[in-house]
Design a protein around this motif. Sequence first.
Motif, PDB file in Angstrom:
ATOM      1  N   SER A  60       0.820  -1.059   0.157  1.00  0.00           N
ATOM      2  CA  SER A  60      -0.050  -0.077  -0.148  1.00  0.00           C
ATOM      3  C   SER A  60       0.882   1.378   0.065  1.00  0.00           C
ATOM      4  O   SER A  60       2.222   1.119  -0.063  1.00  0.00           O
ATOM      5  CB  SER A  60      -0.948  -0.094   1.132  1.00  0.00           C
ATOM      6  N   THR A  62       1.792   3.499   2.071  1.00  0.00           N
ATOM      7  CA  THR A  62       2.690   3.689   3.410  1.00  0.00           C
ATOM      8  C   THR A  62       4.075   2.896   3.330  1.00  0.00           C
ATOM      9  O   THR A  62       4.916   3.339   3.484  1.00  0.00           O
ATOM     10  CB  THR A  62       1.748   2.951   4.567  1.00  0.00           C
ATOM     11  N   THR A 135      -5.613  13.776   3.629  1.00  0.00           N
ATOM     12  CA  THR A 135      -7.032  13.102   3.537  1.00  0.00           C
ATOM     13  C   THR A 135      -7.716  13.192   4.879  1.00  0.00           C
ATOM     14  O   THR A 135      -9.006  13.151   4.809  1.00  0.00           O
ATOM     15  CB  THR A 135      -6.895  11.784   3.114  1.00  0.00           C
ATOM     16  N   LYS A 187      -7.192   5.384  -4.669  1.00  0.00           N
ATOM     17  CA  LYS A 187      -7.754   6.627  -4.479  1.00  0.00           C
ATOM     18  C   LYS A 187      -8.042   7.362  -6.126  1.00  0.00           C
ATOM     19  O   LYS A 187      -8.719   6.828  -6.506  1.00  0.00           O
ATOM     20  CB  LYS A 187      -7.057   7.264  -3.491  1.00  0.00           C
TER      21      LYS A 187
HETATM   22  C1  LIG Z   1      -4.872   6.789   2.156  1.00  0.00           C
HETATM   23  C2  LIG Z   1      -3.611   7.715   2.379  1.00  0.00           C
HETATM   24  C3  LIG Z   1      -2.334   7.325   2.812  1.00  0.00           C
HETATM   25  C4  LIG Z   1      -2.067   5.684   2.957  1.00  0.00           C
HETATM   26  O1  LIG Z   1      -2.073   5.010   1.997  1.00  0.00           O
HETATM   27  P1  LIG Z   1      -2.118   3.430   2.042  1.00  0.00           P
HETATM   28  O2  LIG Z   1      -2.328   2.886   0.710  1.00  0.00           O
HETATM   29  O3  LIG Z   1      -3.466   2.934   2.825  1.00  0.00           O
HETATM   30  O4  LIG Z   1      -1.062   2.859   2.822  1.00  0.00           O
HETATM   31  C5  LIG Z   1      -1.288   7.940   2.986  1.00  0.00           C
HETATM   32  N1  LIG Z   1      -1.422   9.256   2.731  1.00  0.00           N
HETATM   33  C6  LIG Z   1      -2.559   9.894   2.565  1.00  0.00           C
HETATM   34  C7  LIG Z   1      -2.487  11.237   2.205  1.00  0.00           C
HETATM   35  C8  LIG Z   1      -3.611   9.090   2.129  1.00  0.00           C
HETATM   36  O5  LIG Z   1      -4.774   9.573   1.865  1.00  0.00           O
END
Ligand SMILES: *Cc1c(COP(=O)(O)O)cnc(C)c1O
Length: 356
Positions: A60, A62, A135, A187
């Motif tokens: 992901s 992260t 977010t 996203k």
């Molecule tokens: C969703 C999000 C994350 C985390 O992303 P993952 O794919 O869940 O690890 C990090 N930064 C922002 C700004 C996000 O919106």
Amino acid sequence: MHKKLFIPGPVEVYPEVLNAMATPMIGHRTKEYADLHGAVKTKLQQLLYTKNKIFLVTASGTGIMEACVRNCVNKRAAHFVCGEFGERWFGISVANGKEADKFDVPLGKAIKPEMVDNGLKTGDYDTVFITHNETSVGVMNPLSEIAEVVKKYPDVLLIVDAVSSMGGVKIEVDKWGIDVCLSSTQKGFALPPGFAVCSVSNRALEKAKQVKNRGYYFDFLEFDNFDAKNQTPTTPSVSHLFALNYQLDQIFKEGLEKRFNRHKELAQICRDWVRNNNFRLFTEPGYESITMTTADNTRNINIAKLNEELGKVGYMISAGYGKLKDTTFRIAHMGDTTTQELRELLSTMESIIRVC
Ligand SMILES: *Cc1c(COP(=O)(O)O)cnc(C)c1O
């Protein structure tokens, strides 16, 4: 009943994308795979206005956030934090034993270029970490202006979390001088979660050569070695690559400018709805996110009840993040969401809110 997702990740995924994901498997050391990998790279370079290397990472977002910390920080990291995801990144630096400082602002406020300048003036830092679209609060930081400031410090790398803006907002990586720009797929790309992408500058790769203990799974130099063959060091989620390749074609079919304008229009519709329904925008004026909207729950409605009722008619929005759970709510309008779909959600909400 399937609930149509208006949460800031994962977002709604079109059936065609899910179908692309179900493409029969191929070996990841074949020419067929290399062709797919190369095609996705080229399209991402186009999307990000960059000639930088593109790494395709099975994790992901992260995961790449951690990769940036491990590969790019030698001296001290400056983390500019305006919400939970920035906070997470700072925590990752600390957890990896890096020297790091946090510069934060009250929730709802944006990071300003002067703040970054003041931090960097000390000469203490070799890396700036910033969340483009935070977010958790719906703040979009003025990235191009911040990037302009970072340019004054030639030894400082600019590392950007664009997880919830990439694909919906124009990010000019080369012009702005972004060393790493990262996102995950659930996203702005409107793909299922579990995969992440980033652009990485030559400067960042040169820097990584001087950094010890980069770790194994997320070593940029290993990524780079395999990138030369259009491969990844370990087995990638090939299914995500099929879907991403399909989706990038859709993005260019729509047209980048058109796509970015659609997101602006969606944001305008959502903000107007918030104001017209006696809520307030939670975020500092002028820094509202383009891919999602955070409303201040000034009418003190029961947000859990609202979502429960929305669920019965096939929708889902998001409560506030963390501490803001009951005092704000968030509506995502990113990925493939159309103005008509958003309008339908908002008018449904309008009738439901009366009983919440
Ligand atoms: C969703 C999000 C994350 C985390 O992303 P993952 O794919 O869940 O690890 C990090 N930064 C922002 C700004 C996000 O919106």
